[in-house]
Design a protein around this motif. Structure first.
Motif, mmCIF file in Angstrom:
data_model
loop_
_atom_site.group_PDB
_atom_site.id
_atom_site.type_symbol
_atom_site.label_atom_id
_atom_site.label_comp_id
_atom_site.label_asym_id
_atom_site.label_seq_id
_atom_site.Cartn_x
_atom_site.Cartn_y
_atom_site.Cartn_z
ATOM 1 N N ASN A 1 -47.947 5.851 -26.461
ATOM 2 C CA ASN A 1 -47.900 4.716 -25.524
ATOM 3 C C ASN A 1 -47.841 5.204 -24.081
ATOM 4 O O ASN A 1 -48.545 4.687 -23.200
ATOM 5 C CB ASN A 1 -46.682 3.839 -25.825
ATOM 6 C CG ASN A 1 -46.819 3.079 -27.136
ATOM 7 O OD1 ASN A 1 -47.925 2.815 -27.606
ATOM 8 N ND2 ASN A 1 -45.692 2.730 -27.736
ATOM 9 N N VAL B 1 -46.607 -3.188 -35.178
ATOM 10 C CA VAL B 1 -46.915 -3.950 -33.959
ATOM 11 C C VAL B 1 -45.871 -3.736 -32.870
ATOM 12 O O VAL B 1 -46.204 -3.508 -31.696
ATOM 13 C CB VAL B 1 -47.051 -5.451 -34.282
ATOM 14 C CG1 VAL B 1 -47.034 -6.279 -33.001
ATOM 15 C CG2 VAL B 1 -48.354 -5.706 -35.017
ATOM 16 N N ASP B 2 -44.604 -3.788 -33.233
ATOM 17 C CA ASP B 2 -43.546 -3.657 -32.232
ATOM 18 C C ASP B 2 -43.401 -2.223 -31.717
ATOM 19 O O ASP B 2 -42.760 -2.008 -30.688
ATOM 20 C CB ASP B 2 -42.207 -4.127 -32.813
ATOM 21 C CG ASP B 2 -42.190 -5.627 -33.069
ATOM 22 O OD1 ASP B 2 -42.962 -6.340 -32.399
ATOM 23 O OD2 ASP B 2 -41.430 -6.069 -33.939
ATOM 24 N N ASP C 1 -47.651 -0.164 -27.893
ATOM 25 C CA ASP C 1 -47.829 -0.962 -26.673
ATOM 26 C C ASP C 1 -48.795 -2.103 -26.956
ATOM 27 O O ASP C 1 -49.887 -1.888 -27.499
ATOM 28 C CB ASP C 1 -48.389 -0.056 -25.567
ATOM 29 C CG ASP C 1 -48.372 -0.731 -24.210
ATOM 30 O OD1 ASP C 1 -48.709 -1.928 -24.129
ATOM 31 O OD2 ASP C 1 -48.040 -0.040 -23.218
ATOM 32 N N GLN C 2 -48.422 -3.314 -26.590
ATOM 33 C CA GLN C 2 -49.253 -4.485 -26.897
ATOM 34 C C GLN C 2 -50.595 -4.451 -26.180
ATOM 35 O O GLN C 2 -51.537 -5.153 -26.567
ATOM 36 C CB GLN C 2 -48.513 -5.773 -26.537
ATOM 37 C CG GLN C 2 -48.171 -5.908 -25.054
ATOM 38 C CD GLN C 2 -47.513 -7.240 -24.745
ATOM 39 O OE1 GLN C 2 -47.936 -8.278 -25.256
ATOM 40 N NE2 GLN C 2 -46.474 -7.219 -23.909
ATOM 41 N N TYR C 3 -50.699 -3.644 -25.118
ATOM 42 C CA TYR C 3 -51.960 -3.572 -24.377
ATOM 43 C C TYR C 3 -52.851 -2.426 -24.857
ATOM 44 O O TYR C 3 -53.942 -2.228 -24.325
ATOM 45 C CB TYR C 3 -51.676 -3.424 -22.882
ATOM 46 C CG TYR C 3 -50.881 -4.579 -22.313
ATOM 47 C CD1 TYR C 3 -51.444 -5.844 -22.217
ATOM 48 C CD2 TYR C 3 -49.552 -4.410 -21.923
ATOM 49 C CE1 TYR C 3 -50.719 -6.914 -21.728
ATOM 50 C CE2 TYR C 3 -48.813 -5.472 -21.425
ATOM 51 C CZ TYR C 3 -49.405 -6.726 -21.328
ATOM 52 O OH TYR C 3 -48.683 -7.795 -20.842
ATOM 53 N N PHE D 1 -53.367 -6.736 -33.286
ATOM 54 C CA PHE D 1 -53.773 -5.679 -32.362
ATOM 55 C C PHE D 1 -54.899 -6.163 -31.460
ATOM 56 O O PHE D 1 -55.627 -7.101 -31.798
ATOM 57 C CB PHE D 1 -54.215 -4.437 -33.138
ATOM 58 C CG PHE D 1 -53.081 -3.649 -33.722
ATOM 59 C CD1 PHE D 1 -52.510 -2.598 -33.015
ATOM 60 C CD2 PHE D 1 -52.569 -3.962 -34.976
ATOM 61 C CE1 PHE D 1 -51.455 -1.870 -33.547
ATOM 62 C CE2 PHE D 1 -51.518 -3.246 -35.519
ATOM 63 C CZ PHE D 1 -50.955 -2.192 -34.803
ATOM 64 N N GLN D 2 -55.030 -5.501 -30.341
ATOM 65 C CA GLN D 2 -56.048 -5.873 -29.365
ATOM 66 C C GLN D 2 -57.340 -5.103 -29.657
ATOM 67 O O GLN D 2 -57.496 -3.943 -29.270
ATOM 68 C CB GLN D 2 -55.574 -5.567 -27.942
ATOM 69 C CG GLN D 2 -56.550 -6.013 -26.863
ATOM 70 C CD GLN D 2 -55.995 -5.750 -25.473
ATOM 71 O OE1 GLN D 2 -54.799 -5.877 -25.227
ATOM 72 N NE2 GLN D 2 -56.872 -5.383 -24.551
#
Length: 467
Positions: A51, A101-102, A105-107, A139-140
């Motif tokens: 991350n 997921v947690d 990094d969400q981005y 996820f992105q």
């Protein structure tokens, strides 16, 4: 002229002399070094470093189900006609994704995604949508078709309609296991797909705007001859795939029970296999394909060729890759993740995998944390196996070592290869010649610290032959 544009220099006497058994180096250290005493904390710390480095993600999904048994197969698979088994397994893979997921990094963007197996198209169109929609929710994913989203298929067991559905889900690359078109060979390995099926499917994939079509072939199968391989190659070249893989069949029935169904007396002898490989390489190069390395061929305009030209080609558990900047998160039974300086493998047995998921645990069975020496040698092996050269100045910049001094023992081991014209060693680095490209695994083995230490171990790991 670039090394990778020149035709391979075939020297049969040297190939036979150096054709030892050795790893394929989809990772370094290789999977036999993974340890059961692996801490989940090490994985979590690696994800934190990933991350912080803002590296993108590659996702791999192992879907192990197959409707029939291919006798040559060494993959972790489950042969069944019970389609209902897939749904609960997919739900657990989605649970596994959700556990990560947690941590990530969400981005962090997913720029590469692969469904392997087994036969991923064993699952229904509805289940494909379920898995892909859940992946997008968690996820992105790169959604502008710039990501490399690929799927493995059995061309004898998938419909044009399903491939259209996969394209609508975002898949843009296909790898199909053709293996051989000869009917006697197909019967000997219980793997069937006709020229008509593969041709119809290839035409449909192009009409559906898939960006890349790859075909897998195997040489050294039972009842296979140079004449039968010639016929198969002629048909494959007419089908005009973007990439080709030509794998050596390694008969290891002590490791893979399904191979016990193959009659050893039906296997071609070693000299016949060399003739097949020589003919295949010459024929594919004449048809306009480049030898990328270790069984892989691609057209000059293909992304693999362009990545090699640009010095950006990488190798991971899926083989050669154009996304070397990614960390790899793999989900499903037996799958292997490669994140920062750790490798993590999930439980190999389906029941164990599912039990851990039902307990809300990450289904890890073993792993490995690379120390500084491992990372140095991984870098070297990757450079050699992808680009056939090693720049000593780059090692000085990246690792602050004097390579000529640090690896004096390894360079001494390479001296006979230099004398045989396989490579050149000078003050700038190591440069593998065309005569040595087929033996690149042998060159890499010199830098494999674990392999060198195991030389005196009578119980050491058994690998397949290099050629």
């Amino acid at each position: 002229m670039s090394l990778f544009i020149e035709p391979l220099d075939w020297d049969q006497a040297l190939l036979q002399r150096y054709d030892l058994a050795g790893p394929r180096y989809t990772s370094y250290p290789t999977a036999p070094q993974f340890q059961e005493a692996f801490s989940e904390t090490a994985l979590r710390n690696a994800i934190t470093r990933s991350n912080n480095a803002q590296r993108p993600l590659s996702l791999y999904f192992h879907i192990p189900f197959c409707e029939s048994l291919c006798y040559y197969c060494g993959c972790n698979k489950i042969v069944t006609n019970n389609k209902s088994r897939a749904r609960t397994y997919l739900q657990r893979m989605i649970q596994e994704l959700a556990l990560y997921v947690d941590l990530f990094d969400q981005y962090k963007q997913v720029t590469q995604l692969h469904w392997g197996g087994g036969t991923p198209t064993f699952i229904s169109d509805e289940e494909m949508s379920l898995l892909m929609n859940a992946t997008r929710r968690l996820f992105q994913l790169a959604d502008d078709d710039s990501g490399e989203f690929s799927v493995e298929i059995h061309p004898g067991r998938v419909s044009v309609k399903t491939m259209a559905h996969l394209r609508n889900l975002g898949f843009n690359r296909v790898s199909m296991g053709v293996q051989d078109f000869d009917s006697r060979v197909q019967h000997a390995v219980n793997r069937y797909n006709t020229l008509e099926q593969v041709s119809e499917l290839s035409n449909a994939l192009r009409a559906q705007d898939y960006k890349s079509i790859s075909m897998d072939l195997i040489y050294g199968l039972p009842l296979q001859t140079l004449a039968s391989l010639r016929e198969t190659l002629s048909k494959v070249i007419d089908l005009n795939p973007d990439r080709l893989s030509l794998f050596n069949y390694a008969h290891m029935p002590h490791l893979f029970k399904s191979q016990q169904l193959i009659k050893e007396q039906d296997l071609p002898v070693a000299s016949a296999k060399l003739d097949m490989l020589h003919y295949a390489i010459h024929t594919l190069e004449a048809a306009g394909y480049r030898y990328i390395g270790m069984d892989h061929f691609a057209k000059p305009e293909d992304e693999l060729s362009r990545a090699q030209d640009a010095g950006k080609l990488q190798r991971n558990f899926q083989g050669y890759s154009t996304h070397g900047d990614c960390d790899l998160l793999a989900v499903g039974v037996s799958s292997i993740s490669m994140i920062d300086n750790v490798y993590v493998q999930n439980a190999k047995e389906l029941n164990t995998y599912q039990q851990k998921m039902d307990m809300g645990l990450l289904p890890i069975s073993k792993g490995f944390t690379l120390n500084a020496e491992d990372q140095l040698r991984r870098f070297i092996i990757n450079r050699l196996i992808c680009h056939c050269r090693l720049d000593f100045a780059e090692l000085k910049t990246c690792f602050d070592i004097d390579a000529a001094h640090y690896f004096s023992a390894e360079l001494a081991q390479l001296a006979p290869m230099q004398a045989d014209g396989l490579l050149t060693i000078n003050s700038q680095g190591i440069y593998v010649h065309n005569k040595g490209r087929l033996l690149i695994r042998r060159v890499c083995m010199v830098f494999d610290e674990y392999l060198q230490k195991a030389k005196q171990d009578s119980s050491r790991i058994r690998y397949s032959k290099i050629i």
